[in-house]
Write an enzyme that holds these catalytic residues in place. Structure first.
Site, PDB file in Angstrom:
ATOM      1  N   ASP A  31      46.353  -9.263  23.443  1.00  0.00           N
ATOM      2  CA  ASP A  31      47.408 -10.084  23.470  1.00  0.00           C
ATOM      3  C   ASP A  31      48.949  -9.611  23.377  1.00  0.00           C
ATOM      4  OD1 ASP A  31      48.823 -12.814  22.559  1.00  0.00           O
ATOM      5  OD2 ASP A  31      46.900 -13.552  22.191  1.00  0.00           O
ATOM      6  N   TYR A 147      51.097 -24.100  35.913  1.00  0.00           N
ATOM      7  CA  TYR A 147      49.638 -23.886  35.108  1.00  0.00           C
ATOM      8  C   TYR A 147      48.502 -24.301  36.056  1.00  0.00           C
ATOM      9  CZ  TYR A 147      46.405 -24.179  31.154  1.00  0.00           C
ATOM     10  OH  TYR A 147      45.371 -24.201  30.430  1.00  0.00           O
TER      11      TYR A 147
END
Ligand code: UDP
Length: 314
Positions: A31, A147
């Site tokens: 991450d 997105y």
């Protein structure tokens, strides 16, 4: 198994890591912490050296020194409408370059790869409920396109790696999900309403509030994701809870559950906000034997309890 989870410090992915660790696997979470939260790693670190956290940006690549993986779950991406409007290029690039890095790594390791796709591939749907065979109604240049189109491209790339390079792939289309570890300020309706209610504020209903969503509790979703990964299903698979409601009904439920007398206020509806959304989960039922188990009332209760605790911790 050795398992890589991209976006492992995020909401859904940290629950996924926790479940995989509890099943005895070795888990590496990768991450860059742009929308992930280090606090989500706490319960994962309790599993000792079976858990590894790598702080790295998937857009740049997966560090070459990591050991070979058996499974790669690719969940890294900003995922709330305000996040992907604030992080348009990261959203586009993690969906394109990030997905490519995951797939190339899967090919090199002989790993199975699962793409976290989204109900947003259906856009503002003209077919209801949404079934996997529906191709969608997406505005390619609207504010949500960074997105929606990144995820549509990611699906195309995943299918191409399966078709032309023989990589074992799975694609999950995730519908609205909620539960502990959502960010209070991520702008999504569930954490927003719950935190407004706990503060005694009116809930901000966008538009007339008659648009619908269907909310799945996070542990149900994670169960479905793992079942999909371990199944033979290579076609995209919807996972979500078909229990559909309007945003006014959601506001009403949360105000009643928290004894919030402040009611609602209406705010303008964001552009291209889908008018309705409900998963058709026939495929998941038939192929995975999967069905959501947590009722809406129980899920809201657990989520409100978690946000209350978090507020007390400061
Ligand atoms: N919404 C709302 N008030 C808020 C935040 C969101 O009424 O404070 C509405 C939003 O317009 C949408 C629905 O709730 O119709 C779900 O929004 P969310 O951002 O959670 O996710 P989406 O399903 O749109 O990706």
């Amino acid at each position: 198994m050795r398992i890589l989870v991209t976006g492992g410090a995020g909401f859904v992915a940290s629950h996924l890591c926790e479940r995989l660790l509890s099943e005895g696997h070795d888990v590496t979470a990768l991450d860059n912490l742009v929308t992930g939260d280090r606090r989500n790693l706490g319960p994962l670190r309790a599993h000792g050296d079976r858990f590894t956290f790598v702080e790295a940006d998937l857009i740049a690549g997966i560090p070459a020194d990591l050991p070979a993986f058996d499974r790669i779950y690719h969940l890294a991406s900003p995922a709330s409408p305000i996040d992907y409007v604030e992080l348009p290029f990261q959203t586009l690039y993690v969906g394109s370059d990030g997905t490519r890095h995951g797939l190339e790594r899967a090919q090199a390791d002989g790993a199975r790869f699962l793409l976290a796709s989204t109900s947003e591939v259906y856009g503002d749907p003209a077919v209801h409920p949404q079934v996997e065979s529906y191709w969608g109604n997406v505005n390619p240049i609207g504010p949500r396109s960074v997105y929606d189109e990144a995820k549509r491209y990611a699906e195309a790339l995943t299918v191409a790696f399966a078709r032309y390079k023989g990589v074992q792939t799975r694609i999950v289309r995730i519908f609205n999900t909620y539960g502990p570890r959502m960010r209070a300020n991520d702008g999504r309706v569930m954490p927003t309403f719950i935190n407004q209610a706990l503060d005694g504020q009116p809930l901000t209903v966008f538009g007339d509030g008659l648009q619908t969503r269907s909310f799945c509790y996070v542990t149900d979703l994670v169960d479905g994701i793992i079942r999909l990964m371990e199944s033979d299903l290579t076609e995209p698979c919807n996972l979500g809870n078909p229990h559909e409601m309007t945003m006014l009904d959601l506001a009403d439920h949360i105000n009643r559950f928290t004894d919030n007398p402040a009611g609602v206020v209406h705010r303008p509806l964001p552009k291209d906000d889908p008018t309705r959304r409900q998963p058709d989960i026939s495929r998941a039922r038939a192929e995975l034997g999967w069905e959501p188990q947590v009722s809406f009332a129980d899920g809201v209760e657990r989520t409100v309890a978690w946000f209350r605790d978090r507020a007390l911790q400061g």
